[in-house]
Design a protein around this motif. Sequence first.
Motif, PDB file in Angstrom:
ATOM      1  N   SER A 104       0.900  -1.266   0.013  1.00 39.29           N
ATOM      2  CA  SER A 104       0.062  -0.045  -0.026  1.00 39.29           C
ATOM      3  C   SER A 104       0.864   1.270   0.048  1.00 39.29           C
ATOM      4  O   SER A 104       2.032   1.192   0.302  1.00 39.29           O
ATOM      5  CB  SER A 104      -0.983   0.189   1.193  1.00 39.29           C
ATOM      6  OG  SER A 104      -0.150   0.153   2.508  1.00 39.29           O
ATOM      7  N   VAL A 105       0.442   2.317  -0.604  1.00 43.12           N
ATOM      8  CA  VAL A 105       1.018   3.683  -0.622  1.00 43.12           C
ATOM      9  C   VAL A 105       0.154   4.597  -0.320  1.00 43.12           C
ATOM     10  O   VAL A 105      -1.099   4.781  -0.648  1.00 43.12           O
ATOM     11  CB  VAL A 105       1.474   3.915  -1.934  1.00 43.12           C
ATOM     12  CG1 VAL A 105       2.109   5.464  -2.117  1.00 43.12           C
ATOM     13  CG2 VAL A 105       2.435   2.961  -2.429  1.00 43.12           C
ATOM     14  N   ASP A 106       0.487   5.606   1.008  1.00 43.35           N
ATOM     15  CA  ASP A 106      -0.429   6.603   1.366  1.00 43.35           C
ATOM     16  C   ASP A 106       0.115   7.629   0.219  1.00 43.35           C
ATOM     17  O   ASP A 106       1.068   8.430   0.181  1.00 43.35           O
ATOM     18  CB  ASP A 106       0.254   6.969   2.852  1.00 43.35           C
ATOM     19  CG  ASP A 106      -0.570   8.238   3.347  1.00 43.35           C
ATOM     20  OD1 ASP A 106      -1.423   8.849   2.641  1.00 43.35           O
ATOM     21  OD2 ASP A 106      -0.520   8.358   4.563  1.00 43.35           O
ATOM     22  N   ALA A 107      -0.956   7.972  -0.621  1.00 40.63           N
ATOM     23  CA  ALA A 107      -0.777   8.883  -1.806  1.00 40.63           C
ATOM     24  C   ALA A 107      -0.554  10.297  -1.211  1.00 40.63           C
ATOM     25  O   ALA A 107      -0.022  11.293  -1.964  1.00 40.63           O
ATOM     26  CB  ALA A 107      -1.704   8.840  -2.712  1.00 40.63           C
ATOM     27  N   GLU A 108      -1.096  10.609   0.006  1.00 39.97           N
ATOM     28  CA  GLU A 108      -1.019  11.964   0.476  1.00 39.97           C
ATOM     29  C   GLU A 108       0.489  12.114   1.106  1.00 39.97           C
ATOM     30  O   GLU A 108       1.095  13.212   0.768  1.00 39.97           O
ATOM     31  CB  GLU A 108      -1.762  12.191   1.586  1.00 39.97           C
ATOM     32  CG  GLU A 108      -3.295  12.358   1.196  1.00 39.97           C
ATOM     33  CD  GLU A 108      -4.093  12.627   2.381  1.00 39.97           C
ATOM     34  OE1 GLU A 108      -5.428  13.014   2.002  1.00 39.97           O
ATOM     35  OE2 GLU A 108      -3.969  12.374   3.686  1.00 39.97           O
ATOM     36  N   ALA A 109       0.926  11.234   1.644  1.00 48.41           N
ATOM     37  CA  ALA A 109       2.390  11.403   2.125  1.00 48.41           C
ATOM     38  C   ALA A 109       3.382  10.997   1.092  1.00 48.41           C
ATOM     39  O   ALA A 109       4.629  11.453   0.835  1.00 48.41           O
ATOM     40  CB  ALA A 109       2.736  10.420   3.319  1.00 48.41           C
TER      41      ALA A 109
END
Length: 283
Positions: A126-131
């Motif tokens: 998973s990737v936190d797209a905000e960070a």
Amino acid sequence: MAKLSGAAGQVPSSSVQEQRKSEGKGAPVKSEKAPVEPHKVWLFRVAPALSLILLLAQLLVSRRKVSMRAGVQVLTVETFDDFVAARPEGVLVNFHTKGCSHCLTLAPEFEAAAANVSIVNASFASVDAEAEAELAKKHGVHRYPSVLWFRKGRQVQELPPTSRSASKISDFVSWLKQTPVVEFESRPEFDEAVVAIRETLHAKAPPVFVAFGSNAKSNAAFEHNAEVFRGKSVFLHVKDASEEKWVLRAYSREAEADEQYEGKPDVDEIHEWMQGLLRPAKS
């Protein structure tokens, strides 16, 4: 100092206590202690210190590893490329944001699919797209959640928005794990099958793409595009072909409509050629 009478730890008599008071030693009387066993010294003094050292060492090592949550690797811009490249068999990556309600709904389903032991040789991340905004931009992610499938280090598929339950995610990965290219051992074997292949195609059906030859680089470019267009057409490879060089053809219902690829065996050029042939089939 007067010695204790009787067994160790026995309370002295009143006369002894009076004698000590008269000597000006009004301190309370202490019993003699038995020596502490060596293993208890280790247990109560040494072991806690070793445990603390071990914990610190684990924390230091963990900083060099990719973070993990419920079977799902948490990736950043620093870890993404290496993680995906190290898993050519396939990685499913969930790009999400914290304020997205659909992302929150998907998260437990995605983790449940990651825990599915029937899925072999597939990783979940998973990737936190905000960070990690630059990472999301690099892979063309503009809506959330977006779940992308990477194979051999390249993006090839996207999970449909209608397939966000754990079972459907598992089915999607199982489908992606199947080989995208059907192999024919020889040209005579393919020639025998081509008549039946044409008969299964209707007038508006997309063409069947067939690669001939054993050039590894060309076949890798062909296989990548077979992954990208999986489900939109059929992809065949004839290993022992009569052609002197690698050849790529598109077979239609009628032989007159067949086309041969004339470009370089490049991933992007083959992609553009295939995409152009597949577009009319949608109308």
